[in-house]
Design a protein around this motif. Sequence first.
Motif, PDB file in Angstrom:
ATOM      1  N   ASN A 138       0.586  -1.235  -0.012  1.00  0.00           N
ATOM      2  CA  ASN A 138       0.063   0.132   0.213  1.00  0.00           C
ATOM      3  C   ASN A 138       0.753   1.092   0.011  1.00  0.00           C
ATOM      4  O   ASN A 138       1.881   1.383   0.788  1.00  0.00           O
ATOM      5  N   GLU A 196       0.485   5.128   0.477  1.00  0.00           N
ATOM      6  CA  GLU A 196      -0.253   6.174   0.979  1.00  0.00           C
ATOM      7  C   GLU A 196       0.268   7.898   0.865  1.00  0.00           C
ATOM      8  O   GLU A 196       1.242   7.859   1.263  1.00  0.00           O
ATOM      9  N   THR A 218       0.395  11.441   1.298  1.00  0.00           N
ATOM     10  CA  THR A 218       0.125  12.638   1.935  1.00  0.00           C
ATOM     11  C   THR A 218       0.591  13.987   1.257  1.00  0.00           C
ATOM     12  O   THR A 218       2.039  14.015   0.728  1.00  0.00           O
ATOM     13  N   ASN A 241      -7.604   3.638  -4.220  1.00  0.00           N
ATOM     14  CA  ASN A 241      -8.407   3.797  -3.051  1.00  0.00           C
ATOM     15  C   ASN A 241      -9.519   2.856  -2.910  1.00  0.00           C
ATOM     16  O   ASN A 241     -10.798   2.822  -2.773  1.00  0.00           O
ATOM     17  N   GLY A 279      -4.266  11.597   0.921  1.00  0.00           N
ATOM     18  CA  GLY A 279      -5.154  10.765   1.552  1.00  0.00           C
ATOM     19  C   GLY A 279      -5.380   9.518   0.489  1.00  0.00           C
ATOM     20  O   GLY A 279      -5.733   8.374   0.782  1.00  0.00           O
ATOM     21  N   LYS A 313      -4.714   6.413  -1.911  1.00  0.00           N
ATOM     22  CA  LYS A 313      -3.947   4.916  -1.619  1.00  0.00           C
ATOM     23  C   LYS A 313      -3.877   4.273  -2.780  1.00  0.00           C
ATOM     24  O   LYS A 313      -4.880   3.740  -3.489  1.00  0.00           O
ATOM     25  N   THR A 356      -2.790   0.609  -4.267  1.00  0.00           N
ATOM     26  CA  THR A 356      -2.528  -0.684  -3.491  1.00  0.00           C
ATOM     27  C   THR A 356      -1.955  -1.816  -4.855  1.00  0.00           C
ATOM     28  O   THR A 356      -2.786  -1.739  -5.785  1.00  0.00           O
TER      29      THR A 356
END
Length: 710
Positions: free
Chosen positions: A504, A506, A508, A533, A555, A557, A559
């Motif tokens: 993952n 993530e 910011t 997401n 935020g 994400k 994967t």
Amino acid sequence: MGISLSGTWVTCTIMPGNHGKPINTKNMKMRFLLFILLLAATSFKPEIVIKSKFKEDTVKTSFVSPVYSELPIGAVKPKGWLLHQLQIMRDGTTGHLDEVYDKVKNSNGWLGGSGDGWEETPYWLDGAVPLAWLLDDKQLQKKVLQYINWTLDHQRLSGYFGPITQAERDKELSVSKETCLQGEDWWPKMLMLKVMQQYYTATGDPRVIPFMKSYFAYELEVLKTCPLGKWTEWAQSRGSENILMAQWLYGITHDASLLELASLLESQSFPWSSWLGNRDWVINAAAHQNRENWMHRHGVNVAMGIKSPALNYQRTRDQAYLQQLKTGFNDLMTLHGLPMGIFSADEDLHGNDPVQGVELCAIVESMFSLEQIIGITGDVQYMDALERMTYNALPTQTTDDYNAKQYFQIANQVQVKRGVFSFSLPFDRQMTNVFGMRSGYTCCLANMHQGWTKFVSHLWYGTVDRGLAAIEFAPCELITAVGKDSTKVLIKEVTNYPFGQDINFEVTTDIDVNFPLQVRIPSWCREAALLLNGALLRKENGGQMAVVSRFWKNGDKLTLQLPMEVRISEWGRNSRAVERGPLVYALKLEEQWEMGHEKTEGDYWCVYPQSEWNYGLIQKAVQKPDELMEVREVRPVTADFVWNLSHAPVVITTSARKIPAWQLVNDVAPLPVTDRNGLYKGTVSNTVEKITLVPYGCTKVRIVAFPVVP
Ligand SMILES: [Zn+2]
């Protein structure tokens, strides 16, 4: 090489130094204080180093900018088990070698003393310097800065640097361009250049670039009189390390004389590119273990030499070098490759029989070479090779506390003890296979620190379109600038890799930012899934870089799912290995550790198996591993994970039968002869037993290359 060099020579700023006189520590402290004040005054931040990324070449040369550029040390921060691994190293020999190891401890040449001034101190710093900044460990930074400061402060006016030479001591002179013969071996300086480069990317210390410029100017002028091979064959074997640093500096300064120097260094070094491309070399190395030209097939020389064609390509744009690299690397792994992802090197290349050994230095140097090759070529094959080597061959060769190592590990290592085994360099005291701090030749004790540390700093690279590339996977955090406005982003990489299949990323960020995020889909993966997401974005085949280009929001994400199937691979003596994802699995054998003492090489440990090892894999399971080999996740990957049996997070169980005739011969377990299917035709036990396989990197004694039985 056909390059036209028309650049002008840049005048070098030479740091004032006291040139061979005893160190004035007060003066040194003052200078360092000034440096700190300067940094504070200019609000210097490590991100400024982003500017040192390779820019478009403005001078008309053939120089090729890398596909993936290295990020400064500190941009990637290790997390989870990887952070723990580095903390163990800091608490073990990486953080304390100067306190426990006489060669570094006693009147060290790199601190102006008359003690050891050759390779081991810079080897140690080559791992300890990145560690100090990766962990932001002030104490270790202070420690390694002594050597860096001494080296910077004592550069001679000529540009020459390093420990005070014998001639300088005896004749009270300072090595000049006219008196290069009073200098000493070029080789350890190549290592110190690697140390300085890393220190520079970590801190931006303004003293480093002028120091390098001055030294390279010295080299360019004196190499015709004092060639690379003047003092040792090591320098000729390992000229690629010097070339790498000259070309790195060229990427910053665009001073064409650096390419002239790199060409000159190449002409005085072993011709690795043609050796790798022409094939006779690698075949001869498989056939001969005599004294003739042994430096040409010395495993650590080979490990450093494999980056040579990539560097030649970078300098000349001649694609033929890339083919030489590919041919040579494939040949090397075919003729000398072992299941854990490295070629035999005990010390020489020694064929692909799973009873051959591998020197720890050969692993960490191959890793470093691959990290450079990946940047220059962007070729996924080398990223996969780095992963295999790091997650299989590397972890097994050191103890949990990082205080002891094996000089040589063996693939099918059914015992760890004193002996001559099948090594091309057994040494008289028979200490090359045991775990010890000072056992075997001590280069590995000094050099092993660069393996994990540089792996961390090469998990991520920058891309030419101001994006990012996740080349290797491990828990970490990345802070860097991306996109056309150099927007600062933080990317948390949360994963149980290499044990778990999900990675993952993530994001910011303060503002939405457009940049491409590239992720490697390893060749072992048939089909990967990318989710954004939580929703499926697309599926991708293995063996390529997948690019997700978009406006990333705070935020977001991404994967990456890499399904890990159990598969079987073929190795020397027609053996079979069990693999899952990036990991190779080996027979789990409970260990019995026994301590010994040798009067010259100190304390050491032997490891014996607590159960029998002479199993063959059942043919049906080898044919249908996905059905007949059971994968179990037996414990979570926690932040205190260590590469040992008790922490192994994943195990594979399968069926096997014993081969009673498979026994030790001269301390090793030579594989029984099998047919073309790898099937052993001799007598096997009637009893089918369940055996447990664990990740190779978690074992100390094991079988990894198996025969197959009915
Ligand atoms: Zn070594």
